[in-house]
Design a protein around this motif. Structure first.
Motif, PDB file in Angstrom:
ATOM      1  N   ARG A  50      15.722  -3.676  -7.591  1.00 41.36           N
ATOM      2  CA  ARG A  50      14.292  -3.926  -7.874  1.00 41.36           C
ATOM      3  C   ARG A  50      14.096  -5.426  -8.069  1.00 41.36           C
ATOM      4  N   SER A  88      10.675  -1.838  -0.156  1.00 40.05           N
ATOM      5  CA  SER A  88       9.906  -0.587  -0.193  1.00 40.05           C
ATOM      6  C   SER A  88       9.079  -0.643  -1.469  1.00 40.05           C
ATOM      7  N   SER A  90       6.772   0.938  -4.482  1.00 37.20           N
ATOM      8  CA  SER A  90       6.469   2.137  -5.270  1.00 37.20           C
ATOM      9  C   SER A  90       5.334   1.807  -6.221  1.00 37.20           C
ATOM     10  N   TRP A  91       4.408   2.767  -6.372  1.00 34.26           N
ATOM     11  CA  TRP A  91       3.277   2.585  -7.280  1.00 34.26           C
ATOM     12  C   TRP A  91       3.427   3.548  -8.453  1.00 34.26           C
ATOM     13  N   PHE A  92       3.234   3.038  -9.606  1.00 30.05           N
ATOM     14  CA  PHE A  92       3.309   3.878 -10.810  1.00 30.05           C
ATOM     15  C   PHE A  92       2.071   3.606 -11.645  1.00 30.05           C
ATOM     16  N   THR A  96       2.934  -1.838  -9.636  1.00 26.60           N
ATOM     17  CA  THR A  96       3.663  -1.848  -8.374  1.00 26.60           C
ATOM     18  C   THR A  96       5.058  -2.415  -8.602  1.00 26.60           C
ATOM     19  N   HIS A  98       8.849  -3.350  -6.419  1.00 23.58           N
ATOM     20  CA  HIS A  98       9.441  -3.578  -5.102  1.00 23.58           C
ATOM     21  C   HIS A  98      10.923  -3.238  -5.172  1.00 23.58           C
ATOM     22  N   ASN A  99      11.287  -2.136  -4.526  1.00 18.53           N
ATOM     23  CA  ASN A  99      12.692  -1.742  -4.469  1.00 18.53           C
ATOM     24  C   ASN A  99      13.234  -2.107  -3.091  1.00 18.53           C
TER      25      ASN A  99
ATOM     26  N   TYR B 720      17.627   7.632 -11.784  1.00 21.28           N
ATOM     27  CA  TYR B 720      16.403   7.445 -10.993  1.00 21.28           C
ATOM     28  C   TYR B 720      16.158   5.947 -10.778  1.00 21.28           C
ATOM     29  N   THR B 722      15.104   4.248  -8.390  1.00 22.46           N
ATOM     30  CA  THR B 722      13.936   3.814  -7.612  1.00 22.46           C
ATOM     31  C   THR B 722      12.695   4.630  -7.908  1.00 22.46           C
ATOM     32  N   THR B 723      12.859   5.799  -8.454  1.00 26.52           N
ATOM     33  CA  THR B 723      11.702   6.684  -8.599  1.00 26.52           C
ATOM     34  C   THR B 723      11.137   6.689 -10.007  1.00 26.52           C
ATOM     35  N   PHE B 725       9.495   4.180 -13.000  1.00 26.76           N
ATOM     36  CA  PHE B 725       8.997   2.828 -13.250  1.00 26.76           C
ATOM     37  C   PHE B 725       9.713   2.193 -14.434  1.00 26.76           C
TER      38      PHE B 725
END
Lengths: 277, 803
Positions: A50, A88, A90-92, A96, A98-99, B720, B722-723, B725
């Motif tokens: 990340r 890639s 990801s939104w949480f 945001t 970036h992985n 986890y 990457t999944t 936050f």
């Protein structure tokens, strides 16, 4: 009269000058460029890290574009082989992250370097020495069943050949009372209950305590995961949450913050009734 | 009532029974006497409770009572005593600071000055014929011939007629006058005229505006209503309204408080070094005496400005004796701001004040009621709504008892405060406090020595719901009883030296009792108040204290707790040394101070983005210099004040220390304003008045962010990567290492008063932040957003007042 006009004009200029907006730079001056958080895992075929640009708010920014102006490269130091990692997003909940990822299975005992470079010239990096492989942990005799009334003796676990213990995680499965639903899963971290002796790390899996803590009738399986890290891994057992939030405690990134390490792991099944497989 | 006879020992005081209050009625004593009786009856009960709980305290109380007797007997000689009240003949208001001179021929024999109740006392006068002259600026001098003979005590009450012409005669000056340039070891006396000179966006000036113009007083901005005095925090300030505590009197809009100029009679403001009469706070005292209503004729006023509107009515209930005063104000800025400054300002407040006052020959009694309400969003982008309200009931009687040399002042008060933060409908955090207090103060005036002593009893109930903001202090209730007293003396050694030692003792139930010795002195090397050196030193203790989360914008929400650091009470040491110089129309004061505070509860600084923190104890070293230069000549007034301050906290913050390092961290707290400059000018030709104020403040400390990322614990990290936050992380530098930009602002006002036979019409125009400086109030590091204080804000106001 002329003097009076000059004085008045000077005062007006002074007053207008005083009202000029002043820029305010809230950030502290520092040389850190990126936040880099991730690890290389010898048991995964793809590696993730990340990467965030520091001084770029992520909490309320919403969807953002890929970090096109950032290059992330993983290098195998002994061969010089370089792996460019892809972003890639990801939104949480509006935030945001970036992985960056690349297909790679690192080798135990080898060294790697991750380098994150900004188009403007800023660069953060870290070197990782992957831990050595370690033997399968020794575990005591499992009981005949995992419910109240069975032999309640905890299972002793002995872990050898590990330089820095990262995690000891026990996963249980159980069958719900309504039989039509899938088996449930409970994960319990035993890392903080593991002690280091002269020759090994030792812990005891108190399955009965965990059963009662989860208010369950019985467990169907016990799986053990032991993760070994490289020598840079922080000893999380002596750091509280407040300390983990401070960059000066847990960071091995040059010109950046965060942590990039390497792990290897062993998984083993300690008990299985076959119901939840 | 035996305690009021001059030959009676004060040692009997604590044992007076409640039944004696009833006896007082039969004996035809005054209302003040009755109030004193009830108060002392309560002390009697409390005293017996103390003795039952802790016999050891008996010794302390015995020593205290004995000291009272010794000191009292030292000054109870048999000469004639002249005393009385000085008031304004047009409205019956007490005149504070009036000069009283006793002359034989043209020679000054003795002199005195009226206190905060308009009382004067001149003791040990040799029988004979004298001329008494009473003078006060703006009033016609009163002269009378007195034949002092057999009577031990002679009472004269003087009513001075207002005069449009300035007096050209100052008979005596036993004490310096009020004014920003006058500072006596931390004490400044503030008169309504002083307050009027500060431009305020309303027809009437306000105490808070004046306080903000003083060096050593720091406010965080133009909203929030928090004042820090010489390094102390708001909850360490003792604010009294007619003798009763008021917790949060400063309104959410920083220009206003519950103390508008036209309701104030006098303010004694101690920035430190206060004597033992005041207890329970460790930083400062703001002792406000509200004025009573006009007891000669009915009066009223209506005022309107974009910021607020108000109505005041007053008049006699029994002419010359009893009066009432009622005032209501409500803010309008929430409604007017969009048109006035082009932005929302969701802040509102109201206050109500009512006072009944009775003036007797030898006493003044009053009952006051005050209620304030504040609500608003300090940061308009945030959903957090702050609310607070105060309710205060105060009863006060002061006066002399016939044939006694004792001047007594008795107060009873009830105070309630509630403050909350959260959504408009459902606050997340709230805190309440109520207090019932009663206290009695007695003074015997001597020639060279004045002895004073007093007692107090107070009960506090503190409740709070903190929604885990302060770890371990979620929902709770504290109940605290404190009793105590003090003894002190003012010893005029000679014309050059006054020494004022005092000793306070406080006995809080369930906490440690404390003895707090204090000393104030004044030395006039040339025997005149034009040059004076002042000094003060003292120990202070505070059992219940307010805690704030400094991450709240403006730190407005306060929860009061009883000694939250494992029962350790906050303590302070004050030291002050200053010089006052008067030359012609100029007054110059320079004062250095040092405060050492210990056991101060502060939040453990946390970088974790959640509204939870823990408390730790801090000690604080504070020092600074206040310098003031004041000029006044006829219609022109100017004032320049500079303050230098250095505040450092030391507290245990374990997680900031790398392994092997000391966990003690030192930092400058958010109210450490290093430099402060205030300039005020006022010009009042005839019915016109122009006021200007410029203020400058060095930047306040804040914690600088380094950047942002997210962090996961190892458990999540491994499973986890990457999944999940994780948790948002603000990467902070060490706390309060950065400084916000400097602050400065220019305010002006101009007013003209049209006078008719029946009413005055005042029209005022002015502007706040005349050169539209972007003064930073608050910086939101999560959203990288600055919140500024008010931009240029023009205003006009009108006030109609019947004469």
């Amino acid at each position: 009269m002329r003097m009076w006009i000059l004085t008045t004009r000077s005062l007006l200029l002074l007053v207008l000058g005083l009202g000029c907006e002043t820029d305010f730079e809230p950030f502290a001056e520092n040389s850190e460029v990126f936040s880099v958080i991730g690890y290389l895992d010898t048991e995964r075929d793809s590696q993730f890290v990340r990467v965030e640009v520091l001084q770029d708010g992520i909490f309320f920014g919403g969807p953002r574009d890929p970090l096109d102006d950032v290059e992330v490269v993983l290098e195998h130091l002994s061969t010089g082989q370089r792996f460019a990692m892809q972003d890639s997003i990801s939104w949480f909940s509006g935030a945001t992250v970036h992985n960056f990822w690349t297909p790679l299975r690192p080798k135990v005992g080898e060294s790697y370097r991750i380098t994150v470079t900004h188009r403007d010239g800023g660069q953060s990096s870290a070197r990782v020495l992957m831990p050595s492989a370690f033997p399968t942990p020794a575990v005591g005799m499992a009981p005949a069943c995992l419910l109240s009334g069975c032999d309640p003796t905890p299972l002793p676990v002995s872990i050898t050949g590990v330089e820095r213990l990262v995690a000891v995680i026990v996963t249980y499965t159980y069958q719900p009372l309504s039989g039509n639903t899938a088996c449930g899963r409970v994960r319990v971290a035993y890392t903080n209950e593991t002690t280091r002796t002269a020759d090994a790390y030792r812990t005891r899996i108190d399955w009965l305590r965990d059963l009662q803590a989860e208010n369950l009738f019985r467990f169907e399986t016990i799986d053990l995961l032991v993760v070994s890290g490289d020598s840079e891994w922080p000893d999380v057992t002596v750091l509280d949450e407040e300390a983990l939030f401070l960059p000066q405690f847990v960071s091995n990134i040059d010109n950046g913050v965060g942590f990039f390490g390497g792990v290897t792991r062993k998984s083993m099944s300690l008990f299985d009734t076959g119901i939840c497989r | 009532m035996s305690w009021m006879r001059k030959d009676v020992s004060c040692y009997r005081v604590p044992w007076i029974s409640l039944g004696q209050a009833g006896l007082a009625l039969h004996a035809g004593y005054t209302r003040g006497t009755l109030l004193v009786s009830i108060t002392l009856g309560m002390y009697s009960l409390l005293y017996r409770i103390i003795l039952q709980r802790s016999p050891r305290l008996h010794i302390s109380c015995f020593v205290f009572a004995l000291a009272c007797c010794v000191l009292t007997s030292a000054v109870s000689a048999q000469e004639v005593t002249l005393r009385g009240f000085v008031a304004d003949a047009s409205n019956g208001q007490s005149l504070i600071g009036a000069n009283i001179a006793l002359l034989q021929g043209q020679a000054l024999v003795r002199g005195g000055i009226t206190n905060e109740q308009g009382v004067f006392n001149i003791s040990r006068i040799v029988p004979g014929t004298y001329t008494v002259a009473v003078t006060y600026v703006g009033y016609t001098t009163h002269r009378d011939t007195l034949q002092l003979g057999d009577e031990a005590v002679v009472l004269i009450n003087v009513a001075l007629e207002p005069s449009a012409e300035a007096i050209d005669e100052v008979v005596i000056t036993t004490e310096r006058e009020a004014g920003a340039g006058t500072l006596e070891a931390g004490l400044q006396r503030i008169r309504p005229d002083d307050i009027q000179r500060i431009p305020t966006p309303a027809p009437s000036g306000d105490l808070v505006g004046y306080l903000q113009a003083l060096p050593g007083v720091v406010s965080m901005g133009d909203r929030g209503g928090q004042l820090f005095v010489r390094g102390g925090t708001p909850s360490q300030n003792l604010i009294l309204m007619d003798g009763a505590l008021i917790y949060k009197p400063f309104h959410i809009i920083g220009f206003f408080s519950a103390f508008p100029e036209d309701l104030i009679a006098n303010v004694d403001f101690y920035a430190g070094g206060f004597d033992a009469r005041y207890s329970g706070r460790i930083s400062s005292v703001i002792d406000v005496t509200m004025r009573g209503g006009n007891n000669q004729r009915a009066q009223g006023s209506v005022s309107l400005s974009p910021f607020l509107t108000g109505v005041r009515v007053e008049g006699p209930l029994k002419k010359g004796q009893n009066s009432f005063l009622a005032a209501v104000r409500t803010s309008l800025i929430e409604q007017t701001a969009p048109d006035l400054i082009g932005q929302e300002l969701p802040l509102t407040f109201q206050d109500w004040f009512f006072k009944l006052q009775s003036v007797g020959n030898s006493s003044r009694c009053s009952g006051s009621f005050m209620h304030t309400y504040d609500r608003g969003r300090i940061d308009i982008e945030s959903d957090d709504v702050f609310k607070w309200q105060n309710t205060v009931l105060a009863g006060q009687c002061a006066g002399f008892t016939p044939n006694s040399k004792v001047y007594s002042n008795v107060n009873m008060g009830f105070t309630y405060v509630n403050n909350a933060i959260g959504s408009a409908d459902q606050p997340e955090r709230s805190a309440d406090a109520w207090r019932f207090n009663t206290d009695a103060h007695f003074t015997i005036y001597g020639d060279e020595r004045e002895v004073s002593w007093g007692f107090f009893a107070r009960t506090d109930n503190l409740t709070y719901t903190l929604a885990e903001q302060f770890q371990g202090l979620d929902n709770n209730e504290d109940f605290l009883i404190e009793v105590g007293g003090y003894v002190g003396s003012t010893w005029v050694v000679d014309e050059k030296l006054d020494i004022k030692p005092s000793l306070s003792f406080t006995i809080p139930f369930d906490h440690k009792a404390g003895l707090e010795p204090r000393l104030r002195l004044a030395w006039r090397p040339w025997g005149t108040v034009a040059q004076e050196l002042n000094a003060a030193v003292g120990l202070y203790q505070q059992t219940f204290i307010g805690i704030n989360d400094e991450r709240d914008a403006g730190s407005v929400f306060t929860a009061w707790l009883a000694a939250p650091l494992d029962g350790a009470q906050a303590r302070a040491l004050h030291g002050i040394l200053g010089w006052h110089q008067q030359f012609g129309a100029f007054k110059l004061s320079a004062e250095g101070y040092y405060k050492r505070l210990t056991n101060i509860p502060v939040p453990i600084w946390s970088a974790v983005a959640r509204f939870t923190t823990r408390l730790t104890g801090a000690s604080s070293n504070i020092y600074g210099v206040d310098t003031r230069l004041e000029f006044q000549q006829q219609q022109l007034y100017a004032y320049l004040g500079y303050g230098y301050s250095w505040i450092e906290y030391t507290s245990r913050q374990d997680h900031f220390a790398l392994p092997g390092q000391s966990p003690l961290q030192t930092y400058h707290p958010p109210h450490d304003r290093r430099h402060q400059l205030n300039a005020v000018a006022s010009w009042t030709p005839g019915h016109f008045e122009a006021n200007v104020r410029w203020q400058f403040g060095a930047g306040l400390p804040y914690t600088q962010p380094l950047g942002f990322d997210s962090i996961m614990n190892v458990f999540t990290f491994l499973q986890y990567p990457t999944t999940n936050f994780g948790q948002p992380r603000v990467l902070f530098d060490k706390p309060y290492q950065g400084r916000l930009p400097t602050y400065h602002r220019l305010d002006v006002s101009m007013a003209y008063t049209f006078k008719t036979k029946r009413m005055d019409l005042e029209l005022q125009a002015g502007g706040i932040n005349l050169y539209d400086r972007d003064n930073l109030f608050y910086y939101d590091v999560f959203e990288l957003r600055r919140v500024d204080q008010l931009p240029f804000t023009p205003y006009v106001s009108i006030k109609i007042e019947t004469r």
